[in-house]
Structures are given as C-alpha cells and as structure tokens.
Motif scaffolding. Structure first.
Motif, PDB file in Angstrom:
ATOM      1  N   ASN A  41      88.977  23.648 -34.889  1.00 35.78           N
ATOM      2  CA  ASN A  41      88.924  23.013 -33.574  1.00 35.78           C
ATOM      3  C   ASN A  41      87.889  21.888 -33.546  1.00 35.78           C
ATOM      4  OD1 ASN A  41      89.678  22.899 -30.713  1.00 35.78           O
ATOM      5  ND2 ASN A  41      87.567  23.556 -30.383  1.00 35.78           N
ATOM      6  N   ASN A  44      89.186  18.885 -35.420  1.00 35.04           N
ATOM      7  CA  ASN A  44      90.188  18.180 -34.618  1.00 35.04           C
ATOM      8  C   ASN A  44      89.546  17.349 -33.509  1.00 35.04           C
ATOM      9  OD1 ASN A  44      92.381  19.128 -36.089  1.00 35.04           O
ATOM     10  ND2 ASN A  44      92.663  20.908 -34.776  1.00 35.04           N
ATOM     11  N   TYR A  47      87.772  14.396 -35.097  1.00 36.14           N
ATOM     12  CA  TYR A  47      88.772  13.411 -35.525  1.00 36.14           C
ATOM     13  C   TYR A  47      89.220  12.568 -34.332  1.00 36.14           C
ATOM     14  CZ  TYR A  47      93.249  11.404 -36.821  1.00 36.14           C
ATOM     15  OH  TYR A  47      94.279  10.521 -37.022  1.00 36.14           O
ATOM     16  N   TYR A  48      89.604  13.233 -33.258  1.00 35.47           N
ATOM     17  CA  TYR A  48      90.086  12.522 -32.078  1.00 35.47           C
ATOM     18  C   TYR A  48      88.980  11.619 -31.514  1.00 35.47           C
ATOM     19  CZ  TYR A  48      91.871  11.429 -27.501  1.00 35.47           C
ATOM     20  OH  TYR A  48      92.281  10.739 -26.384  1.00 35.47           O
TER      21      TYR A  48
END
Length: 93
Positions: A41, A44, A47-48
């Motif tokens: 999580n 992610n 990354y975003y």
C-alpha cells in the motif's frame, strides 16, 4: 514589522510525463521494493504521489516542491493528503 514573501505560483499540469521522469519513477519504485521495509500500500501511494508530482513539475527542486504543495492546496486537497504527498517526496528526494 514582517515583510511577507510573495506566495509561489501554482504549477500547471504537464500534458505528458517525460521519459527521464518515467525512469526516475520506476527506479524509485524498484528501490522501495528492494528495501522490503515498505508495504504494498505504501509503495502504491508513493508511486501515485511521485507520478502526480511529475505531472506538474519536470525537475525535482525545492522551488517546484513548494509550488506543488501550493497547487494541491489550491485544488482543495486536505492537509492530511498534502502531508502524505510530502512524505513521499521526502523519501524520493
């Protein structure tokens, strides 16, 4: 008497991510994955966050980071979301 510094202008969204920034983003994700200290999580979200930063700024500079934070504020992001993005940028930088 304090003299207030003019606020940084918000960044405009870029039409595309440069190949250089795509490579930086991918290398960052590989680094996060190899460290094994980060949950899926967290990876992610980071990354975003970095992808979003590079959608607005072509270079990773302190000035651009400040302007990116101002941009998120102008777009109505909550303080907790802005702090999360800042944490990702701190890890990236």
């Amino acid at each position: 008497r304090r003299i207030s510094k003019p606020k940084e202008s918000p960044l405009e969204k870029n039409s595309v991510l440069s190949e250089k920034n795509k490579a930086l983003l991918n290398n960052f994700i590989l680094w996060l994955t190899d460290k094994n200290d980060f949950s899926v999580n967290t990876i992610n979200v980071y990354y975003y966050s970095i992808k979003m930063y590079f959608e607005y700024a072509n270079e990773f500079t302190l000035d651009n980071v400040k302007r990116f934070i101002d941009t998120m504020g102008c777009k109505g992001f909550s303080p907790s979301t802005i702090r999360l993005r800042m944490t990702a940028l701190e890890c990236f930088g």
